[in-house]
Scaffold this motif. Structure first.
Motif, mmCIF file in Angstrom:
data_model
loop_
_atom_site.group_PDB
_atom_site.id
_atom_site.type_symbol
_atom_site.label_atom_id
_atom_site.label_comp_id
_atom_site.label_asym_id
_atom_site.label_seq_id
_atom_site.Cartn_x
_atom_site.Cartn_y
_atom_site.Cartn_z
ATOM 1 N N TRP A 113 0.808 -1.214 0.000
ATOM 2 C CA TRP A 113 0.000 0.000 0.000
ATOM 3 C C TRP A 113 0.844 1.269 0.000
ATOM 4 O O TRP A 113 0.417 2.295 -0.539
ATOM 5 N N MET A 114 2.025 1.223 0.578
ATOM 6 C CA MET A 114 2.930 2.373 0.457
ATOM 7 C C MET A 114 3.350 2.558 -1.008
ATOM 8 O O MET A 114 3.387 3.686 -1.517
ATOM 9 N N MET A 115 3.652 1.458 -1.677
ATOM 10 C CA MET A 115 3.996 1.503 -3.089
ATOM 11 C C MET A 115 2.815 2.000 -3.920
ATOM 12 O O MET A 115 2.975 2.815 -4.837
ATOM 13 N N CYS A 116 1.624 1.529 -3.598
ATOM 14 C CA CYS A 116 0.420 1.926 -4.330
ATOM 15 C C CYS A 116 0.151 3.414 -4.181
ATOM 16 O O CYS A 116 -0.165 4.108 -5.161
ATOM 17 N N LEU A 117 0.255 3.919 -2.965
ATOM 18 C CA LEU A 117 0.016 5.342 -2.723
ATOM 19 C C LEU A 117 1.011 6.202 -3.492
ATOM 20 O O LEU A 117 0.640 7.212 -4.102
ATOM 21 N N TYR A 118 2.277 5.797 -3.477
ATOM 22 C CA TYR A 118 3.294 6.526 -4.243
ATOM 23 C C TYR A 118 2.942 6.530 -5.727
ATOM 24 O O TYR A 118 3.006 7.577 -6.388
ATOM 25 N N MET A 119 2.566 5.364 -6.266
ATOM 26 C CA MET A 119 2.273 5.257 -7.691
ATOM 27 C C MET A 119 1.104 6.149 -8.093
ATOM 28 O O MET A 119 1.152 6.844 -9.115
ATOM 29 N N ILE A 120 0.038 6.136 -7.297
ATOM 30 C CA ILE A 120 -1.150 6.929 -7.645
ATOM 31 C C ILE A 120 -0.817 8.419 -7.667
ATOM 32 O O ILE A 120 -1.191 9.145 -8.599
ATOM 33 N N ILE A 121 -0.109 8.888 -6.657
ATOM 34 C CA ILE A 121 0.213 10.313 -6.573
ATOM 35 C C ILE A 121 1.146 10.731 -7.706
ATOM 36 O O ILE A 121 0.879 11.693 -8.445
ATOM 37 N N VAL A 122 2.254 10.001 -7.860
ATOM 38 C CA VAL A 122 3.247 10.380 -8.865
ATOM 39 C C VAL A 122 2.696 10.207 -10.277
ATOM 40 O O VAL A 122 2.903 11.069 -11.145
ATOM 41 N N SER A 123 1.970 9.115 -10.530
ATOM 42 C CA SER A 123 1.407 8.895 -11.864
ATOM 43 C C SER A 123 0.373 9.958 -12.217
ATOM 44 O O SER A 123 0.324 10.420 -13.366
ATOM 45 N N SER A 124 -0.450 10.327 -11.263
ATOM 46 C CA SER A 124 -1.470 11.353 -11.531
ATOM 47 C C SER A 124 -0.821 12.684 -11.909
ATOM 48 O O SER A 124 -1.251 13.348 -12.854
ATOM 49 N N VAL A 125 0.233 13.053 -11.175
ATOM 50 C CA VAL A 125 0.904 14.331 -11.449
ATOM 51 C C VAL A 125 1.643 14.290 -12.781
ATOM 52 O O VAL A 125 1.477 15.168 -13.640
ATOM 53 N N LEU A 126 2.470 13.267 -12.981
ATOM 54 C CA LEU A 126 3.279 13.197 -14.199
ATOM 55 C C LEU A 126 2.440 12.950 -15.440
ATOM 56 O O LEU A 126 2.751 13.469 -16.525
ATOM 57 N N THR A 127 1.360 12.170 -15.313
ATOM 58 C CA THR A 127 0.481 11.934 -16.461
ATOM 59 C C THR A 127 -0.265 13.211 -16.830
ATOM 60 O O THR A 127 -0.463 13.513 -18.013
ATOM 61 N N TYR A 128 -0.674 13.974 -15.836
ATOM 62 C CA TYR A 128 -1.338 15.257 -16.100
ATOM 63 C C TYR A 128 -0.391 16.215 -16.829
ATOM 64 O O TYR A 128 -0.796 16.923 -17.764
ATOM 65 N N LEU A 129 0.880 16.211 -16.440
ATOM 66 C CA LEU A 129 1.842 17.148 -17.027
ATOM 67 C C LEU A 129 2.376 16.661 -18.379
ATOM 68 O O LEU A 129 2.512 17.454 -19.319
ATOM 69 N N TYR A 130 2.670 15.351 -18.482
ATOM 70 C CA TYR A 130 3.364 14.844 -19.678
ATOM 71 C C TYR A 130 2.658 13.675 -20.350
ATOM 72 O O TYR A 130 3.240 13.037 -21.224
ATOM 73 N N GLN A 131 1.442 13.382 -19.951
ATOM 74 C CA GLN A 131 0.638 12.292 -20.514
ATOM 75 C C GLN A 131 1.408 10.963 -20.533
ATOM 76 O O GLN A 131 1.926 10.543 -19.520
ATOM 77 N N GLY A 132 1.480 10.293 -21.690
ATOM 78 C CA GLY A 132 2.056 8.952 -21.752
ATOM 79 C C GLY A 132 3.489 8.885 -21.279
ATOM 80 O O GLY A 132 3.894 7.943 -20.572
ATOM 81 N N ASN A 133 4.309 9.860 -21.662
ATOM 82 C CA ASN A 133 5.714 9.869 -21.231
ATOM 83 C C ASN A 133 5.828 9.949 -19.710
ATOM 84 O O ASN A 133 6.642 9.255 -19.090
#
Length: 429
Positions: free
Chosen positions: A375-395
């Motif tokens: 769950w620590m890994m999951c929380l990190y993934m959701i936060i970082v993926s949401s931010v980076l996907t919003y900024l740079y989409q697929g990359n």
């Protein structure tokens, strides 16, 4: 001569239970990989890149709900079967209870999908595809892989899996020829799996003489409580590994989803390799840990070194061959998919880093530690993926998935060090 060199004859190696488990599990995964590779160009040609992306998005939702259907029985049930191999009455009650539980959970997951589609108006772009995909939930519920693992009879289920995938491939070739038919893709996958599973259940009843009893609800409830940590650990792991496509769907068009799905399909098939290794070595590792810890550490180190070398080789090969792989799978030059595949190519190596940590947690029965790490890994993934996907989409999503594997490795090492330093130093020192 072989004995003097410290080597074992090939026949002795093949008789080893860990090797047999790995070979049959590898056969299952290899057939999945082969059929996936063959079906991708057929689907893209038949339904188009955008519908291909939506089909994969629906499949991601179904696989997420399959974590609920499985409810950790893939980890706990094989052990129970192995302990009761010679007790047909105990096996009959176990089989009946597990299958009844999983079918009830599949019904619950189907109800949640129907509520989401028709009650809450969710999944608008692919709601029909998702509804037709619910058969995959019941295919997962009736899959007796865990039973054959515990019985150490993996040959039959590996052959059955190949027939299931060939049946699915035949359905694509015969029936899927236009975008309007995309809703039938996952349906056919679920139908072929369910059909073969029913044959396997008939074999279990007829030839292994295992009876199907009325489920014992007290036993079902007790097993659900026992498996709850495994379930949440599996759920967190799935979200961390496969949730990226769902996150990308909030920010990208269907065509971008299709481009990313094509690259992700290739990498995620290879991503199954670490879990395959853990499943294959887990029985032998558990025995060694209980009887001779030093042999356990030597065994795990030997596996780890070989797996890492294999991971480097495959990751490099995928990076270099990315343009050719995408061209073969899509029958066209999709530069965006090539870029995603090259960015994701180190994922296999990075995912192999955590194999010893996960194995040590499992053999030492550190379920709460595995739960916390997941769950620590999951929380990190959701936060970082949401931010980076919003900024740079697929990359951005590619970079977040790679970083999640690194962070997961660090998290598991730190937790293992804090909770069980003897185990940590036994392997790493």
């Amino acid at each position: 001569m072989l004995e003097k060199l410290g080597l074992n004859p090939i026949s002795d190696i093949i008789k080893n239970k860990s090797i047999q488990n790995f070979l049959f599990l590898a056969t299952i995964q290899s057939s999945n990989i082969l059929i996936s590779i063959i079906s991708m160009p057929l689907l893209i040609q038949g339904i188009g890149v955008d519908q291909f992306g939506l089909v994969n998005l629906a499949l991601s939702v179904i696989v997420l709900l399959n974590v609920l259907v499985g409810f950790g029985y893939n980890l706990s049930a094989p052990r129970e079967v192995a302990v009761n191999q010679m007790d047909k009455t105990a096996l009959s009650h176990l089989l009946s209870n597990v299958f009844s539980t999983k079918i009830l959970l599949a019904g619950l997951a189907t109800f949640l999908i129907l509520i989401g589609v028709f009650g809450l108006n969710l999944f608008k772009e692919y709601s029909l595809i998702l509804v037709y995909s619910v058969l995959l939930l019941f295919s997962e519920a009736t899959l007796p892989l865990w039973f054959f693992q515990g019985m150490e009879k993996m040959k039959l289920v590996s052959i059955a899996n190949i027939f299931s995938k060939l049946l699915f491939l035949m359905g694509i070739v015969l029936f899927i020829h236009s975008p309007e038919l995309s809703k039938w893709v996952n349906f056919m996958m679920g139908f072929s799996g369910l059909l073969i599973n029913l044959f396997l259940l008939a074999y279990i009843h007829t030839f292994l003489q295992i009876q199907f009893y009325r489920p014992q609800f007290s036993s079902i409830w007790a097993s659900l409580k026992e498996n709850v940590l495994f379930f949440f650990s599996n759920l967190a792991s799935y979200i961390s590994i496969n949730g990226g496509l769902i996150i990308l769907s909030f920010y990208a068009a269907a065509e971008t989803l299709g481009m990313y799905s094509l690259a992700e399909r290739v990498v995620m098939v290879l991503r199954l390799f670490p879990s395959l290794i853990v499943q294959a070595i887990f029985p032998n590792a558990s025995k060694l840990y209980k009887t001779d810890e030093q042999s356990f550490y030597r065994f795990l180190r030997l596996v780890y070194i070989r797996v890492l070398l294999f991971g480097v080789l495959i990751a490099t090969s995928v990076y270099l061959a990315a343009p050719w792989i995408i061209r073969v799978l899509s029958r066209s030059d999709l530069s965006e998919s090539v870029r995603y595949l090259q960015l994701l190519s180190p994922l296999l190596f990075l995912s192999c880093l955590n194999i010893p940590n996960i194995t040590m947690m499992l053999v030492a029965d550190l379920k709460q530690l595995l739960f916390k790490a997941s769950w620590m890994m999951c929380l990190y993934m959701i936060i970082v993926s949401s931010v980076l996907t919003y900024l740079y989409q697929g990359n951005g999503l590619c970079f977040s998935i790679l970083s999640t594997e690194i962070v997961a490795y660090i998290i598991c090492m730190v937790l293992l060090y804090r909770r069980n330093r003897k185990l940590f130093h036994g392997f790493y020192s």
